[in-house]
Design a protein around this motif. Structure first.
Motif, PDB file in Angstrom:
ATOM      1  N   PHE A 390      40.710  29.141  39.967  1.00 31.51           N
ATOM      2  CA  PHE A 390      40.355  29.601  38.638  1.00 31.51           C
ATOM      3  C   PHE A 390      39.477  30.849  38.753  1.00 31.51           C
ATOM      4  CE2 PHE A 390      41.159  25.118  38.352  1.00 31.51           C
ATOM      5  CZ  PHE A 390      41.762  24.915  37.112  1.00 31.51           C
ATOM      6  N   VAL A 391      39.430  31.622  37.664  1.00 27.94           N
ATOM      7  CA  VAL A 391      38.514  32.759  37.610  1.00 27.94           C
ATOM      8  C   VAL A 391      37.733  32.694  36.301  1.00 27.94           C
ATOM      9  CG1 VAL A 391      39.777  34.332  39.104  1.00 27.94           C
ATOM     10  CG2 VAL A 391      40.339  34.230  36.678  1.00 27.94           C
ATOM     11  N   PHE A 392      36.534  33.203  36.362  1.00 25.94           N
ATOM     12  CA  PHE A 392      35.651  33.253  35.194  1.00 25.94           C
ATOM     13  C   PHE A 392      35.053  34.641  35.167  1.00 25.94           C
ATOM     14  CE2 PHE A 392      31.897  32.819  32.694  1.00 25.94           C
ATOM     15  CZ  PHE A 392      32.071  31.732  31.846  1.00 25.94           C
ATOM     16  N   LEU A 393      35.437  35.431  34.171  1.00 27.89           N
ATOM     17  CA  LEU A 393      34.924  36.794  34.051  1.00 27.89           C
ATOM     18  C   LEU A 393      33.766  36.794  33.058  1.00 27.89           C
ATOM     19  CD1 LEU A 393      35.320  39.743  34.915  1.00 27.89           C
ATOM     20  CD2 LEU A 393      36.758  40.036  32.882  1.00 27.89           C
ATOM     21  N   GLN A 394      32.578  37.045  33.573  1.00 23.04           N
ATOM     22  CA  GLN A 394      31.358  37.049  32.755  1.00 23.04           C
ATOM     23  C   GLN A 394      31.073  38.479  32.321  1.00 23.04           C
ATOM     24  OE1 GLN A 394      28.003  35.598  34.952  1.00 23.04           O
ATOM     25  NE2 GLN A 394      26.588  35.693  33.213  1.00 23.04           N
ATOM     26  N   VAL A 395      31.016  38.702  31.001  1.00 24.63           N
ATOM     27  CA  VAL A 395      30.838  40.060  30.485  1.00 24.63           C
ATOM     28  C   VAL A 395      29.387  40.277  30.055  1.00 24.63           C
ATOM     29  CG1 VAL A 395      33.234  40.084  29.693  1.00 24.63           C
ATOM     30  CG2 VAL A 395      31.417  39.437  28.102  1.00 24.63           C
ATOM     31  N   GLY A 396      29.043  41.555  29.891  1.00 24.11           N
ATOM     32  CA  GLY A 396      27.712  41.896  29.384  1.00 24.11           C
ATOM     33  C   GLY A 396      26.575  41.558  30.321  1.00 24.11           C
ATOM     34  N   VAL A 397      26.833  41.581  31.626  1.00 22.79           N
ATOM     35  CA  VAL A 397      25.792  41.243  32.602  1.00 22.79           C
ATOM     36  C   VAL A 397      24.869  42.442  32.786  1.00 22.79           C
ATOM     37  CG1 VAL A 397      25.332  40.565  34.990  1.00 22.79           C
ATOM     38  CG2 VAL A 397      27.311  39.631  33.777  1.00 22.79           C
ATOM     39  N   THR A 398      23.577  42.218  32.617  1.00 17.93           N
ATOM     40  CA  THR A 398      22.590  43.289  32.804  1.00 17.93           C
ATOM     41  C   THR A 398      21.664  43.021  33.976  1.00 17.93           C
ATOM     42  OG1 THR A 398      21.090  42.209  31.222  1.00 17.93           O
ATOM     43  CG2 THR A 398      22.606  43.886  30.353  1.00 17.93           C
ATOM     44  N   ASP A 399      21.700  41.784  34.469  1.00 15.13           N
ATOM     45  CA  ASP A 399      20.812  41.391  35.564  1.00 15.13           C
ATOM     46  C   ASP A 399      21.570  40.428  36.471  1.00 15.13           C
ATOM     47  OD1 ASP A 399      18.797  39.800  37.057  1.00 15.13           O
ATOM     48  OD2 ASP A 399      17.379  41.017  35.908  1.00 15.13           O
TER      49      ASP A 399
END
Length: 743
Positions: A390-399
């Motif tokens: 599976f893949v999980f693309l996490q958006v809006g990462v700033t840190d």
């Protein structure tokens, strides 16, 4: 009675007047509509069945022309005139025409007319009238709807087409079609209903007392309301419909082929609706055609969904994910944020499928999918790439800590979800994950995926059930691994250049003597020196070289053993690939013949995983080897799922207790030590009960040796007896003393 005698009738034949009377009675009583007109088509006679069919009494139409019944349609009047002309010329003709009954409802009829002469030689037309409304409506509407479906018109356009056709044929009726979405009605078509009304009924719940449509959807059957102003079903909605002047509403549920209600359609009218044959025909036809249109739309939606989603879990598939990855990467670049790509892989998932069955495996995958969706924030993308990946693309990462926190949530969440859904008898699996950041740690999508995969590989190699973040050293490790893979392939191609064998002794506790050796492989790399088996064996397995490596080991082990004393055995591990690829039995037979080694001195070790992978194939091969006289032992006993059943399935010659249990025999009364002692005692007792000798691996201390001897274990193997060496142990005095001491 002679052949020439006349036929006798019991009663005299009817005369002309009586015959005419009988004919008249027959026409009156026949169950077919019959009319008689003059040559111009004016009614002279109609039988009761025609009155039932159209609602007209004889006195209401006598003297009127047939064309008066279809005056609302110019084309129908032309058809009538054409039929009359052809009958006068050909004496007999039939044709279809659209007329209106007394209530003003249109109906298609077929006229079968015949021209006759009365007693005054006047031409008369006798015609039977057959109601073909349903067939005609069905053919006409169906043809138009099927054309729309074949042209792949949008569902709304097709339903609007049905509404227009119905409103043309049903005078004063306005039609609408609604769809059920999450137990609420959503307007789809209603070309002659104002937008404000469609907005007012948008979201009407499916349930009792929810107007005609909500109630029909709830009951699963038609609902006719002929007085909206007073009927309690419309209590909440009569104000909304009042400006339209509708008094009646007939709603019918639309069902799919399984019988599930997927929508409704409604006929609105300013006066009560009459439940006649024509109206009911329209309802039946609309029900079928709307259902067909819904089904076609659902089929197209399903095809579209499957093109971009995984059928089992409902998650987006690889193609959809790659498209979203490109979109989110462009957005992250504009917004100067980062993406965290988490790749998740289940631990020991193959064992779940093999031991508990694919249905359980499917439930595990669906549970993982639900867990990922639970932890997805708006904009995040989850997908199943295939198998248990599976893949999980996490958006809006700033840190970076945001990605680390999400990785922890995913790994822990999957483990907890599986534990909550399945009891201790269920699948013993967890998840490993690795992530990398875009664009800081990867200039392209390919680099991002590779780097996240490297982090996942690190999590797997460090023990599973954990996550790891990408760092630059992983790329170096990958290059190193690829170098080893390439060089190992070259070594095998050069007849094992750099490869060698070592032998670890097996000591019989009953006879206090060495009874044989287990052969193990070693590799000395030309640049990196000694590469441990724990490193190059997995590389051989993952690169598809394990069968070739196993064949090299077996060949050279038999060469060496053929030079030993006749009472020493040689034990060789078999990989699953050796059993399932090629003809292992023929290879072993040829090797024994070439080396002259007694088959009884060769012991092949297999793990139960070999049997789990393909029981039928594995048993076939093992029985073939057994027929050669070769010994077969089960290695790593107790570490899998189904050891006991396989002991019953195949006659093994020995059982090897895994070192993880042997090393627990520390002579203490700790919980771990007591458990290990109980397991080892049980395995030895089981082996003796079914007549199979037991060998314990990993014996490294005197307390372990002493306890195994006390438990009457048959043989032991481990560093206490001797380390793996490139030669056999010489019978030196210190070793003889060691034997005496441990005996």
């Amino acid at each position: 009675m002679s052949a020439s005698a006349p036929i006798a009738f019991p009663t005299p034949l009817p005369g002309p007047e009586e015959m005419a009377l009988l004919k008249g009675v027959a026409i009156e009583e026949i169950d077919t509509a019959v009319i008689i007109t003059d040559a111009s088509g004016r009614f002279l006679y109609l039988n009761p069945r025609f009155s039932e069919l159209t609602g007209y009494l004889p006195e209401e139409v006598t003297g009127r022309a047939i064309r008066d019944l279809c005056s609302r349609h110019a084309a129908s009047c032309g058809h009538i005139d054409d039929i009359l002309s052809r009958v006068r010329l050909k004496r007999q003709y039939s044709g279809e025409v659209l007329i209106h009954n007394k209530d003003g409802h249109p109906m298609w009829v077929e006229l079968n007319a015949t021209a006759v002469r009365d007693e005054r030689k006047r031409q008369r037309l006798i015609a039977t009238v057959t109601d073909i409304t349903y067939a005609k409506l069905h053919d006409t509407l169906q043809r138009k709807v099927l054309e729309a479906l074949l042209e792949d018109r949008p569902l709304v356009d097709t339903l609007n087409l049905i509404c227009h056709e119905v409103e043309t044929l049903l005078h004063g009726v306005t039609m609408s079609v609604l769809r059920i979405v999450d137990d609420h009605l959503v307007p789809l078509a209603g070309p002659n209903l104002p937008d404000w009304y469609n907005n007012a009924i948008n979201g009407v719940p499916v349930g009792p007392n929810q107007g005609s449509c909500g109630t029909a959807a709830f009951r699963g059957e038609p609902v006719l309301v002929n007085d909206i102003a007073t009927d309690p079903l419309w209590a909440e909605y009569r104000k909304a419909v009042a400006p339209l002047g509708f008094r009646a509403c007939w709603s019918t549920p639309i069902k799919d082929k399984t019988g599930k209600v997927v929508g409704t359609f409604a006929f609105y009218a300013p006066k009560p609706l009459v439940l006649n044959t024509f109206t009911q025909s329209m309802v039946d036809i609309c029900s079928r055609l709307c259902s067909l249109a819904f089904e076609k739309c659902a089929f197209q939606d399903r095809i579209q969904f499957l093109a971009h989603h995984d059928a089992l879990t409902g998650l987006p598939n690889r193609a959809f994910f790659q498209a979203r990855l490109a979109e989110e990467a462009a957005r992250a670049t504009r917004q100067k944020t980062q993406l965290a790509l988490h790749i998740i892989d289940l631990d020991r998932f193959k064992e779940v499928n093999d031991t508990l069955g694919h249905p359980v495996g499917d439930e595990v995958l669906k549970t993982v999918a639900r867990t990922l969706q639970t932890h997805a924030a708006p904009g995040d993308v989850t997908a199943r790439l295939g198998g248990d990946e599976f893949v999980f693309l996490q958006v809006g990462v700033t840190d970076r800590t945001q990605a680390e926190l999400r990785a922890t949530q995913l790994v822990d969440g999957i483990r907890e979800a599986l534990a909550a859904q399945f009891d201790h008898h269920g699948p013993q699996t967890s998840a490993s994950a690795g992530f990398a950041l875009f664009p800081d740690e990867a200039p392209s999508f390919d680099h991002l995926i590779r780097h996240a995969d490297m982090a996942l590989y690190r999590a797997k190699t460090e023990g599973r059930n954990r996550w790891r973040a990408f760092d630059a050293t992983m790329a170096q490790a990958l290059l190193y691994r690829r170098r080893l893979e390439s060089d190992l392939r070259d070594a095998l191609a050069a007849d094992g250049e750099g490869l060698s064998l070592v032998y670890q002794p097996q000591f019989c506790l009953n006879d206090s003597r060495i009874i044989g050796y287990e052969v193990l492989a070693r590799w000395k790399h030309p640049s990196f020196g000694a590469i441990p088996p724990s490193e190059f064996i997995p590389i051989a397995e993952e690169a598809g070289m394990i069968a070739e490596l196993g064949a090299w080991i077996l060949n050279h082990a038999c060469d060496a053993a053929s030079t030993w004393a006749d009472d020493l055995t040689i034990a060789v591990n078999l990989s699953p690939a050796q059993i399932f690829e090629g003809d292992l039995t023929a290879f072993v037979k040829a090797t024994l013949a070439r080396t002259g080694l007694d088959p009884a001195r060769l012991e092949l070790e297999v793990t139960e995983g070999v049997l789990i992978d393909n029981t039928e194939r594995a048993l076939h091969v093992l029985h073939g080897l057994k027929d050669l006289g070769v010994r077969i032992s089960m290695d790593d006993f107790g570490t899998g799922y189904s050891s006991l059943s396989y002991l019953q399935t195949f006659p093994f010659d020995a059982i090897k207790i895994d070192r993880s249990f042997t090393q627990g025999l520390d002579g203490t009364h700790s919980k771990h030590g007591l458990h290990a002692d109980a397991i080892v005692r049980a395995v030895i007792g089981l082996g003796h009960a079914i007549g199979i000798p037991v060998i314990a691996e990993g014996v490294e201390s005197q307390p372990q040796f002493d306890r195994l001897k006390a438990l009457k274990c048959d043989a032991v193997q481990g560093y206490l007896i001797g380390k793996p060496l490139p030669h056999l142990i010489d019978p030196l005095p210190e070793f003889d003393a060691k034997i005496v001491r441990i005996a």
